[in-house]
Design a protein around this motif. Sequence first.
Motif, short mmCIF file in Angstrom:
data_model
loop_
_atom_site.label_atom_id
_atom_site.label_comp_id
_atom_site.label_asym_id
_atom_site.label_seq_id
_atom_site.Cartn_x
_atom_site.Cartn_y
_atom_site.Cartn_z
N GLN A 114 -21.57 -26.11 -42.30
CA GLN A 114 -21.18 -24.71 -42.47
C GLN A 114 -20.74 -24.11 -41.14
N GLU A 172 -19.59 -25.76 -38.56
CA GLU A 172 -18.33 -26.38 -38.19
C GLU A 172 -17.17 -25.78 -38.97
N GLU A 173 -17.38 -25.51 -40.26
CA GLU A 173 -16.33 -24.89 -41.07
C GLU A 173 -15.98 -23.50 -40.54
N ILE A 174 -17.00 -22.74 -40.19
CA ILE A 174 -16.75 -21.40 -39.65
C ILE A 174 -15.99 -21.50 -38.33
N THR A 175 -16.38 -22.45 -37.49
CA THR A 175 -15.72 -22.62 -36.20
C THR A 175 -14.27 -23.07 -36.37
N GLN A 176 -14.07 -24.03 -37.28
CA GLN A 176 -12.72 -24.56 -37.48
C GLN A 176 -11.77 -23.53 -38.09
N SER A 177 -12.31 -22.62 -38.89
CA SER A 177 -11.43 -21.65 -39.55
C SER A 177 -11.32 -20.34 -38.77
N ASP A 178 -11.85 -20.30 -37.58
CA ASP A 178 -11.77 -19.08 -36.78
C ASP A 178 -10.32 -18.83 -36.37
N ASN A 179 -9.83 -17.59 -36.58
CA ASN A 179 -8.42 -17.26 -36.29
C ASN A 179 -8.07 -17.39 -34.83
N THR A 180 -8.97 -17.05 -33.94
CA THR A 180 -8.64 -17.13 -32.52
C THR A 180 -8.42 -18.59 -32.10
N ARG A 181 -9.18 -19.49 -32.65
CA ARG A 181 -9.01 -20.91 -32.34
C ARG A 181 -7.66 -21.39 -32.86
N GLU A 199 -4.98 -19.60 -33.47
CA GLU A 199 -3.92 -19.02 -32.65
C GLU A 199 -3.80 -19.71 -31.30
#
Length: 106
Positions: free
Chosen positions: A71, A73-82, A84
């Motif tokens: 969970q 990792e999913e939150i980290t991978q789907s972060d918009n700043t990352r 961008e």
Amino acid sequence: MLEGSERYPLRNIILEDLFVANKLPILLLIAVVVTALGTIWLTNSTRVLVSEKNDLVLQYQALENEFRNLQLEEITQSDNTRIEAIATGKLQMKKIAPEQEVLILE
């Protein structure tokens, strides 16, 4: 009584005394042995089940930890700043200016 060379049938007397005259103590002895064996079997079964339960609890905790990590990792991978940062850094993408936008309507 018996003459000089005759012997008492001691074996027959003991067996007759055990199985004919003392049926209740023999049955009680058999009941005690069966009960003891049943208790040993039940205790062993309980210990095996408790051990299996402990193994399953450990597996559950490991899976729960892995789920939480996935969970995160999913939150980290789907972060918009990352996203961008990857788009502008690796892919050399730029934001579109409003005058370059094209709207298609059907």
